[in-house]
Design an enzyme around this catalytic site. Structure first.
Site, PDB file in Angstrom:
ATOM      1  N   ASP A 338      21.771  -4.110   3.313  1.00 13.91           N
ATOM      2  CA  ASP A 338      22.277  -4.613   4.851  1.00 13.91           C
ATOM      3  C   ASP A 338      22.444  -3.270   5.839  1.00 13.91           C
ATOM      4  O   ASP A 338      22.669  -2.141   5.387  1.00 13.91           O
ATOM      5  CB  ASP A 338      23.772  -5.129   4.540  1.00 13.91           C
ATOM      6  CG  ASP A 338      24.180  -5.461   5.958  1.00 13.91           C
ATOM      7  OD1 ASP A 338      23.644  -6.579   6.402  1.00 13.91           O
ATOM      8  OD2 ASP A 338      25.256  -4.942   6.381  1.00 13.91           O
ATOM      9  N   GLU A 373      16.884  -4.329   5.221  1.00 14.79           N
ATOM     10  CA  GLU A 373      17.000  -4.721   6.560  1.00 14.79           C
ATOM     11  C   GLU A 373      16.778  -3.655   7.559  1.00 14.79           C
ATOM     12  O   GLU A 373      17.958  -2.933   7.758  1.00 14.79           O
ATOM     13  CB  GLU A 373      18.449  -5.472   6.745  1.00 14.79           C
ATOM     14  CG  GLU A 373      18.720  -6.077   8.110  1.00 14.79           C
ATOM     15  CD  GLU A 373      20.149  -6.766   8.350  1.00 14.79           C
ATOM     16  OE1 GLU A 373      20.257  -7.697   8.920  1.00 14.79           O
ATOM     17  OE2 GLU A 373      21.086  -6.189   8.008  1.00 14.79           O
TER      18      GLU A 373
END
Length: 660
Positions: A338, A373
């Site tokens: 993330d 990401e």
């Protein structure tokens, strides 16, 4: 009676370890800001026993015998003159394999117990680390190592996947055991996916502002203990623990040929800003773990109040030890990172960051799927296409360009084709291959597929932020009617066609497709495009509203993908295996590419599969390349085509596949 000894600085955390011929447990904690550290144990009635720890450089350690699994523990930090530690506040072990307790932060008075400025002892309320038994019978389980070229990812929330599935035993709905139930595994196999990407399953807390509103952090992007399995998704069945149930889930999925990828959050922690409640890293070694300026103010590259400093040796070791634990101890197959740009900050983003180099050199990660990401909200944080080559990346350019092509009728045939062919303009360098592009239309963050074609505007009022949260640039289109209630039949039909075209573009594109769980059968969140705090029927998959026709269409499209050679060999397309034609059956020329009114073309794969693309709103006739063609799939489910002597007319159909 405890027997203690000095112990060793490594490994970090709590480990079962023989010392001087005796069996016991070694405890090790890094803190450069401490002048003393006490290891604290708690019995079943909360009585506390403390042991002063020994120091080797900046690592505090001690070994104890006669300690049982399940014992709760924590640390008390005696800070130096420059620290912000408070010995009256119990700190979690950053390496804790299990954690008991979820603190109540629902009002200011309750939060004060966890403020470092408060002098009261908070051991009675603090979450506690647990001495954890990690032995497990894997029965010969081995990594699957599915080739990237064959990988189809399914992004799924452990709880939301089965919470409303009435065909499962009630006691396992919403749990790791629910996901591992034979019925759910059979469903995943029938769909055709090869890997589940699980939203965070690490121990996390609900932020104070959510607790005040009676909400929970459903997604789990509020981490506190990255080694610990989140117990909210444990069934609680006798003879199991959260860790053993998680491992059993992994083993069951592997037996079905399905890999497990974890979404991990190493960019921030739930401790948030300096004046917020403290549970772990801030109270142990604030300067080491968090990026901050000379005045001690946090750099907030994440939008969550703090950013983890992964340039420091101790914090990098923590990340690498954590990844090793999940791979070696829990047999996971990969990770999605993330806000991964934060991992490469030193403090500016550096593609050659120390952490990136160490991940690349770690033997147990060599065959794992690593997905970035590739952005955060800090300066120079958008790094799509710029991560080390061993990372695949979420490609938001695919999401936005393909969505605009179909829903906003952009007419950008060149951009659409670039994305459909694997985004070579972004990834074709340093030996990268099409699999580096993780193609997606929808993900947990944003509209579901059904909502993408049903709402022009987000509807996040239930989140309690006056609809200010969530993305505004969704490139959605409601087809002339906002919402999903009382929809005119013609509007609903148009929406189905748009959904089908978007999914065919995703599942038949070069690169690695990622499907959001529920999109295959029409799941809706009623226009909420930021349902991170909706741990309820807004987010849970609505199996009672299962669209069998659309599910079968998605299943068939995945099966079709697996038959097409150019989609299963992880190679950049060339004129040898791919030809691009205009609607007249001629090779595309410059005028075709630059004419935004055309909005239609033909793509021939492997001289065998012909893909007809029509982003117009009106009927389109194609002159087909020579050959005897038959329709194998289309966005209208084989209902709206007309054949005539090598001509094929699509009526209310956007995407059609023919086979020679």
């Amino acid at each position: 009676m405890f027997h203690t000894a000095k112990g060793t600085p490594y490994p970090m955390g709590c480990t079962h370890q023989e010392y001087e011929g005796k069996q016991g447990f070694n405890f090790s904690l890094y803190s450069s800001q401490a002048r003393a550290v006490e290891l604290c144990f708690f019995d079943s009635v909360g009585q506390e026993v403390r042991f002063p720890m020994y120091k080797t450089e900046d690592i505090w350690h001690i070994w104890l015998a006669n300690l049982e699994y399940g014992t709760e523990y924590g640390f008390r930090i005696y800070g130096n003159s420059e620290s912000i530690s408070n010995l009256n506040k119990l700190m979690l072990d950053p390496y804790a394999k299990a954690v008991n307790g979820k603190p109540d932060l629902s009002n200011s008075e309750k939060r004060k117990w966890f403020l470092l400025s408060d002098e009261r002892d908070n051991a009675a309320f603090a979450p506690k680390s647990v001495v954890t038994q990690t032995d497990f019978d894997w029965e010969g389980d081995k990594p699957l190592r599915t080739p990237w070229a064959e990988t189809i990812i399914y992004e799924v929330h452990v709880k939301g996947f089965t919470q409303l599935h009435l065909d499962l035993p009630e006691e396992i709905r919403g749990s790791y055991a629910g996901l591992a139930h034979p019925k759910m595994i059979a469903y995943l196999k029938e769909l055709g996916i090869t890997a589940v990407e699980l939203l965070p399953i690490n121990y996390h807390l609900d932020e104070p502002h959510l607790q005040e509103k009676g909400l929970q952090n459903y997604w789990g992007y509020s981490p506190l203990a990255m080694f610990a399995v989140e117990s909210k998704y444990w069934s609680g069945r006798e003879g199991t623990t959260p860790l053993t149930e998680f491992k059993s889930m992994v083993k069951a999925l592997h037996q079905a040929g399905i890999e497990v990828i974890l979404d991990v959050v190493f960019n921030h922690s739930v401790e948030s800003e300096k004046h917020f409640p403290t549970f772990c890293q801030r109270g142990i070694d604030d300067r080491t773990y968090y990026w901050q300026n000379e005045d001690g103010e946090y750099h907030n590259y994440t939008g969550c109040g703090n950013s983890l400093n992964l340039y420091h040796d101790a914090s990098r070791r923590w990340v690498l030890d954590c990844l090793r634990y999940w791979v070696e101890e829990c047999h996971v197959d990969g990770f999605r990172f993330d806000l991964a740009s934060t991992l490469g900050r030193e403090p500016d983003f550096n593609k050659q960051a120390l952490l990136f180099r160490e991940i690349e050199q770690e033997p147990c990660l060599k065959h794992c799927k690593l997905i970035a990401e590739p952005w955060d909200i800090g300066g120079n944080g958008y790094q799509v296409g710029n991560f080390p080559a061993y990372f695949a990346e979420w490609n938001d350019r695919f999401r936005d360009d393909v969505t605009k092509f179909w829903l906003w009728k952009s007419g950008e045939l060149g951009i659409f084709t670039e994305r459909f062919a694997g985004s070579s303009d972004i990834y074709k360098y340093d030996g990268r291959l099409p699999h580096h592009s993780i193609n997606f239309i929808t993900a947990h963050d944003g509209f579901t597929l059904r909502d993408l074609v049903s709402y022009n505007h987000k509807h996040n009022e239930a989140n309690g932020e006056n609809n200010r949260d969530g993305r505004n640039e969704n490139y959605s289109y409601n087809h002339g009617f906002e919402g999903i209630e009382n929809v005119p039949p013609m509007v609903e039909q148009d929406r189905i066609l748009s959904r089908a075209s978007l999914m065919m573009s995703l599942l038949l594109a070069n690169g690695t497709p990622m499907l959001l769980a529920g999109d295959e059968f029409g799941h809706t969140q009623f226009g909420n495009n930021n349902a991170y705090c909706q741990d309820n029927e807004t987010s849970w998959l609505k199996w009672a509203q299962f669209d069998t026709v659309f599910f079968n269409f998605i299943k068939q499209t995945i099966a079709l993908r697996k038959k097409i050679r150019s989609l299963n060999h992880d190679q950049w397309w060339s004129i040898e295996n791919v030809q691009l034609f205009n609607t007249q059956g001629e090779l595309m020329n410059l005028d075709d590419w630059h004419n935004r009114d055309t909005k239609a073309m033909q793509i021939l794969l492997d001289h065998q599969y012909l893909l007809l693309i029509n982003a117009k709103t009106e009927l389109q006739t194609f002159i087909l390349p020579k050959g005897r063609w038959k329709i194998v799939e289309d966005a209208a489910f084989n209902q709206n085509q007309r054949w005539e002597n090598g001509f094929l007319t699509l009526e209310n159909v956007d995407f059609c596949v023919l086979q020679k």
